[in-house]
Design a protein around this motif. Sequence first.
Motif, PDB file in Angstrom:
ATOM      1  N   MET A   1      65.722 182.958 -17.775  1.00 53.51           N
ATOM      2  CA  MET A   1      65.121 181.635 -17.690  1.00 53.51           C
ATOM      3  C   MET A   1      63.637 181.767 -18.039  1.00 53.51           C
ATOM      4  O   MET A   1      62.945 182.618 -17.493  1.00 53.51           O
ATOM      5  N   LEU A   2      63.168 180.931 -18.902  1.00 55.27           N
ATOM      6  CA  LEU A   2      61.752 180.865 -19.242  1.00 55.27           C
ATOM      7  C   LEU A   2      61.138 179.706 -18.470  1.00 55.27           C
ATOM      8  O   LEU A   2      61.654 178.589 -18.503  1.00 55.27           O
ATOM      9  N   THR A   3      60.069 179.981 -17.725  1.00 63.84           N
ATOM     10  CA  THR A   3      59.355 178.945 -16.987  1.00 63.84           C
ATOM     11  C   THR A   3      57.960 178.824 -17.566  1.00 63.84           C
ATOM     12  O   THR A   3      57.257 179.826 -17.704  1.00 63.84           O
ATOM     13  N   CYS A   4      57.571 177.616 -17.898  1.00 64.72           N
ATOM     14  CA  CYS A   4      56.243 177.327 -18.422  1.00 64.72           C
ATOM     15  C   CYS A   4      55.564 176.364 -17.458  1.00 64.72           C
ATOM     16  O   CYS A   4      56.167 175.394 -17.011  1.00 64.72           O
TER      17      CYS A   4
ATOM     18  N   GLN B   1      63.655 176.630 -19.160  1.00 67.18           N
ATOM     19  CA  GLN B   1      64.563 176.621 -20.304  1.00 67.18           C
ATOM     20  C   GLN B   1      65.316 177.942 -20.329  1.00 67.18           C
ATOM     21  O   GLN B   1      64.690 179.005 -20.239  1.00 67.18           O
ATOM     22  N   PRO B   2      66.639 177.899 -20.431  1.00 62.26           N
ATOM     23  CA  PRO B   2      67.403 179.151 -20.544  1.00 62.26           C
ATOM     24  C   PRO B   2      66.983 179.914 -21.800  1.00 62.26           C
ATOM     25  O   PRO B   2      66.675 179.312 -22.831  1.00 62.26           O
ATOM     26  N   THR B   3      66.964 181.253 -21.707  1.00 60.54           N
ATOM     27  CA  THR B   3      66.577 182.069 -22.861  1.00 60.54           C
ATOM     28  C   THR B   3      67.767 182.569 -23.651  1.00 60.54           C
ATOM     29  O   THR B   3      67.586 183.178 -24.694  1.00 60.54           O
ATOM     30  N   GLY B   4      68.960 182.366 -23.190  1.00 56.72           N
ATOM     31  CA  GLY B   4      70.153 182.819 -23.887  1.00 56.72           C
ATOM     32  C   GLY B   4      71.217 183.216 -22.885  1.00 56.72           C
ATOM     33  O   GLY B   4      71.002 183.158 -21.678  1.00 56.72           O
ATOM     34  N   SER B   5      72.359 183.639 -23.385  1.00 53.71           N
ATOM     35  CA  SER B   5      73.442 184.031 -22.486  1.00 53.71           C
ATOM     36  C   SER B   5      73.120 185.385 -21.872  1.00 53.71           C
ATOM     37  O   SER B   5      72.497 186.236 -22.495  1.00 53.71           O
ATOM     38  N   MET B   6      73.561 185.545 -20.655  1.00 55.41           N
ATOM     39  CA  MET B   6      73.353 186.811 -19.944  1.00 55.41           C
ATOM     40  C   MET B   6      74.706 187.483 -19.800  1.00 55.41           C
ATOM     41  O   MET B   6      75.470 187.181 -18.909  1.00 55.41           O
TER      42      MET B   6
END
Length: 62
Positions: free
Chosen positions: A1-4, A54-59
Amino acid sequence: MLTCEVSDAAPAAPHVKHARTIDESGRGLFIIASLAKQWGTRYTPEGKIVWAEQPTGSMETS
């Protein structure tokens, strides 16, 4: 997860606006609200912090 996170000293709550073509501001939160999985506001003694995730991709795990 990307947090801004973005902070400012204004105590007023942020509002999503629909900027017109000729407007010079008012698009930022509209774009964030459209693209982010979730967003919100934290209030501090110095003002507020607006955050978005925002999700950064599948984990995948093996």
